[in-house]
Scaffold this motif. Sequence first.
Motif, short mmCIF file in Angstrom:
data_model
loop_
_atom_site.label_atom_id
_atom_site.label_comp_id
_atom_site.label_asym_id
_atom_site.label_seq_id
_atom_site.Cartn_x
_atom_site.Cartn_y
_atom_site.Cartn_z
N ILE A 257 2.15 12.09 -0.39
CA ILE A 257 3.58 11.76 -0.39
C ILE A 257 3.99 11.26 1.00
O ILE A 257 4.67 10.24 1.13
CB ILE A 257 4.42 12.98 -0.81
CG1 ILE A 257 4.21 13.28 -2.30
CG2 ILE A 257 5.91 12.75 -0.51
CD1 ILE A 257 4.80 14.60 -2.76
N LYS A 258 3.55 11.97 2.01
CA LYS A 258 3.89 11.60 3.38
C LYS A 258 3.31 10.23 3.74
O LYS A 258 3.98 9.39 4.35
CB LYS A 258 3.36 12.65 4.36
CG LYS A 258 3.72 12.36 5.81
CD LYS A 258 3.24 13.48 6.71
CE LYS A 258 3.62 13.20 8.16
NZ LYS A 258 3.22 14.29 9.04
N ALA A 259 2.07 9.97 3.33
CA ALA A 259 1.43 8.68 3.63
C ALA A 259 2.18 7.53 2.98
O ALA A 259 2.40 6.49 3.61
CB ALA A 259 -0.03 8.70 3.16
N VAL A 260 2.60 7.70 1.73
CA VAL A 260 3.35 6.65 1.04
C VAL A 260 4.70 6.44 1.73
O VAL A 260 5.12 5.32 2.00
CB VAL A 260 3.56 6.98 -0.45
CG1 VAL A 260 4.47 5.96 -1.11
CG2 VAL A 260 2.22 7.05 -1.17
N ARG A 261 5.38 7.54 2.02
CA ARG A 261 6.69 7.46 2.67
C ARG A 261 6.59 6.73 4.01
O ARG A 261 7.38 5.82 4.29
CB ARG A 261 7.27 8.86 2.89
CG ARG A 261 8.63 8.85 3.59
CD ARG A 261 9.13 10.25 3.87
NE ARG A 261 8.25 11.07 4.67
CZ ARG A 261 8.09 10.95 5.99
NH1 ARG A 261 8.74 10.03 6.67
NH2 ARG A 261 7.29 11.78 6.64
N GLU A 262 5.61 7.09 4.81
CA GLU A 262 5.45 6.45 6.11
C GLU A 262 5.05 4.98 5.98
O GLU A 262 5.51 4.14 6.75
CB GLU A 262 4.43 7.22 6.96
CG GLU A 262 4.97 8.55 7.43
CD GLU A 262 3.96 9.36 8.22
OE1 GLU A 262 2.74 9.07 8.16
OE2 GLU A 262 4.39 10.31 8.91
#
Length: 119
Positions: free
Chosen positions: A7-12
């Motif tokens: 989730i964090k990777a996609v958001r960033e």
Amino acid sequence: MNIGDKIKAVREAKNLSQKEISNMVQMDQSQYSKIENGKTDPTTNTLEKIAKALGIELSELFISDKIFKDINSADKTIMEKIRLIEMLDEKEQASIYNIVDGLVASKRLRNSLSNALSL
């Protein structure tokens, strides 16, 4: 890579902040942060909302890490606009869809006429 990391990777990759996503899913930012950091396990419903806010399918959070190579931050503004449209009531949404349909029909007509004249 766990769900929170994905989730964090996609958001960033989409240049979105935790605050932006937490607002889109109507969740407290600290709770959202706990999900990204793996300190809490989100419900399926919460994961669906987060995936929608990120503009991906829920299943993509469970497949290989290949997805993260395909993310393009150029679609950020389009996704933001779609989320804003989703906040409108049905009548307002219908008005926007009618405008878009009219513009698309106009473009197709211009293309058809242009092609016919070039023959």
